[in-house]
Scaffold this motif. Sequence first.
Motif, PDB file in Angstrom:
ATOM      1  N   SER A 150      -8.256   5.846  -9.862  1.00  0.00           N
ATOM      2  CA  SER A 150      -8.181   7.036  -9.013  1.00  0.00           C
ATOM      3  C   SER A 150      -6.748   7.497  -8.805  1.00  0.00           C
ATOM      4  CB  SER A 150      -8.830   6.745  -7.657  1.00  0.00           C
ATOM      5  OG  SER A 150      -8.128   5.720  -6.977  1.00  0.00           O
ATOM      6  N   LEU A 151      -5.781   6.631  -9.123  1.00  0.00           N
ATOM      7  CA  LEU A 151      -4.373   7.002  -9.007  1.00  0.00           C
ATOM      8  C   LEU A 151      -3.904   7.541 -10.352  1.00  0.00           C
ATOM      9  CD1 LEU A 151      -3.043   3.905  -7.037  1.00  0.00           C
ATOM     10  CD2 LEU A 151      -3.811   6.077  -6.121  1.00  0.00           C
TER      11      LEU A 151
ATOM     12  N   GLN B  81      -4.643  -7.937  -1.784  1.00  0.00           N
ATOM     13  CA  GLN B  81      -4.265  -6.536  -1.660  1.00  0.00           C
ATOM     14  C   GLN B  81      -3.917  -5.936  -3.021  1.00  0.00           C
ATOM     15  OE1 GLN B  81      -3.798  -4.246   1.447  1.00  0.00           O
ATOM     16  NE2 GLN B  81      -4.388  -3.326  -0.490  1.00  0.00           N
TER      17      GLN B  81
ATOM     18  N   LEU C  65      -5.676  -2.783  -5.012  1.00  0.00           N
ATOM     19  CA  LEU C  65      -4.925  -1.614  -5.462  1.00  0.00           C
ATOM     20  C   LEU C  65      -5.042  -1.414  -6.972  1.00  0.00           C
ATOM     21  CD1 LEU C  65      -1.770  -2.108  -3.235  1.00  0.00           C
ATOM     22  CD2 LEU C  65      -3.464  -0.294  -3.010  1.00  0.00           C
TER      23      LEU C  65
ATOM     24  N   PHE D 277       2.243   2.020  -3.550  1.00  0.00           N
ATOM     25  CA  PHE D 277       1.271   2.672  -4.429  1.00  0.00           C
ATOM     26  C   PHE D 277       1.045   4.122  -4.007  1.00  0.00           C
ATOM     27  CE2 PHE D 277       0.481  -1.481  -6.082  1.00  0.00           C
ATOM     28  CZ  PHE D 277      -0.121  -1.294  -7.313  1.00  0.00           C
ATOM     29  N   LYS D 278       1.078   4.381  -2.687  1.00  0.00           N
ATOM     30  CA  LYS D 278       0.925   5.763  -2.214  1.00  0.00           C
ATOM     31  C   LYS D 278       2.114   6.606  -2.653  1.00  0.00           C
ATOM     32  CE  LYS D 278      -1.060   9.027   0.230  1.00  0.00           C
ATOM     33  NZ  LYS D 278      -0.048  10.103   0.103  1.00  0.00           N
ATOM     34  N   ARG D 279       3.322   6.053  -2.576  1.00  0.00           N
ATOM     35  CA  ARG D 279       4.512   6.770  -3.048  1.00  0.00           C
ATOM     36  C   ARG D 279       4.401   7.069  -4.527  1.00  0.00           C
ATOM     37  NH1 ARG D 279       9.693   3.465  -1.944  1.00  0.00           N
ATOM     38  NH2 ARG D 279      10.520   5.101  -3.292  1.00  0.00           N
TER      39      ARG D 279
ATOM     40  N   GLN E  55       1.688   7.427  -6.266  1.00  0.00           N
ATOM     41  CA  GLN E  55       0.673   8.458  -6.457  1.00  0.00           C
ATOM     42  C   GLN E  55       1.240   9.834  -6.139  1.00  0.00           C
ATOM     43  OE1 GLN E  55      -2.709   8.062  -3.886  1.00  0.00           O
ATOM     44  NE2 GLN E  55      -4.004   9.437  -5.097  1.00  0.00           N
ATOM     45  N   ASP E  56       2.025   9.921  -5.074  1.00  0.00           N
ATOM     46  CA  ASP E  56       2.617  11.206  -4.688  1.00  0.00           C
ATOM     47  C   ASP E  56       3.651  11.681  -5.707  1.00  0.00           C
ATOM     48  OD1 ASP E  56       1.064  11.159  -2.436  1.00  0.00           O
ATOM     49  OD2 ASP E  56       2.644  10.368  -1.131  1.00  0.00           O
TER      50      ASP E  56
ATOM     51  N   VAL F 242      -0.348   6.880 -12.550  1.00  0.00           N
ATOM     52  CA  VAL F 242       0.393   5.738 -12.024  1.00  0.00           C
ATOM     53  C   VAL F 242       0.300   4.591 -13.025  1.00  0.00           C
ATOM     54  CG1 VAL F 242       0.582   4.029 -10.175  1.00  0.00           C
ATOM     55  CG2 VAL F 242       0.017   6.403  -9.633  1.00  0.00           C
TER      56      VAL F 242
ATOM     57  N   ARG G 109       0.833  -1.212   0.000  1.00  0.00           N
ATOM     58  CA  ARG G 109       0.000   0.000   0.000  1.00  0.00           C
ATOM     59  C   ARG G 109       0.863   1.257   0.000  1.00  0.00           C
ATOM     60  NH1 ARG G 109      -3.036  -3.118   3.741  1.00  0.00           N
ATOM     61  NH2 ARG G 109      -2.107  -1.996   5.495  1.00  0.00           N
ATOM     62  N   ARG G 110       1.956   1.225   0.771  1.00  0.00           N
ATOM     63  CA  ARG G 110       2.838   2.397   0.822  1.00  0.00           C
ATOM     64  C   ARG G 110       3.499   2.643  -0.536  1.00  0.00           C
ATOM     65  NH1 ARG G 110       3.993   0.420   6.163  1.00  0.00           N
ATOM     66  NH2 ARG G 110       5.811  -0.734   5.406  1.00  0.00           N
TER      67      ARG G 110
END
Length: 294
Positions: A136-137, A126, A130, A89-91, A93-94, A140, A86-87
Amino acid sequence: GFETIGGLDDVKAVLDDAMALPARYPKIFAQCPLRLPTGVLLYGAPGCGKTALAQAAIANAKLRSITIKGPELFSKYYGESEATLRRLFKRAQDAAPCALFFDEFESLVPRRGSSDGGVSDRMVNQFLTLLDGVDSLVGVYVICATTRPDLIDPAILRPGRLDHLLYCPMPDADARVIILRVACRDETFAASVDMKYMESVARNAVGCTGADIVAFIDECSACATRRVIESFQDATARGETVSEPTERPVIERGDVAEALKSMQPSLSPESAAFFQNIHEKFHQARSAKTSFKA
């Protein structure tokens, strides 16, 4: 970019359409009623250029990138593996526009039901969650590479998750020549080295992968480097005042002959046949699922 990759023109064209065009023209694609591809799977035998092709596609699209080898994500602590994913994919996205490149993908999302305490099953679930949220990303891209697509959970491979399943085949004679030309681009050859002879070596290297051809050119350069070093050491031992060479060593005919002694396919005929059989069955299975009668 793609100019560093020999052959695989069809695969490069698909990657350019899937990644580079949306990155180059985001406003146009924002106005089009199109669902952008969420991911790409590259599969083929070891040494056929999957990792290099993924890196070239990322550079061609001018994207930031995060590279992950599947086994790196697993942790002995409950839930930590999924949290790490999850982190990531968050990275991404950022850092958008950004590509997530998963190498050795089959180890990350194997078929569910294995007896490893459920860690793999939770990772697959998971990853599915994702990927379903990639819409929504914005910006990416997900690229995956594997030698064993048959081991990947089938749910990952459906359209909307990994839209493009691209086969990177063993290079034929013409492709090996193209790979050799690309590999020789940054090397310096003496006049005694006939490039037609070099191309004939690649053409006759039956069973060699792209990585084997590149390794052959690297060995030619290594032989030239060792020859220059030995010449410098001999001159120093004789008491001559010589400066250490700073220019790129020139590859001579003797260096090529020396490199040829160690040139051999990295895959045995049995291994090559094993992977080809797996990939043919995988392709046939995918074709059977998507074919229908009117």
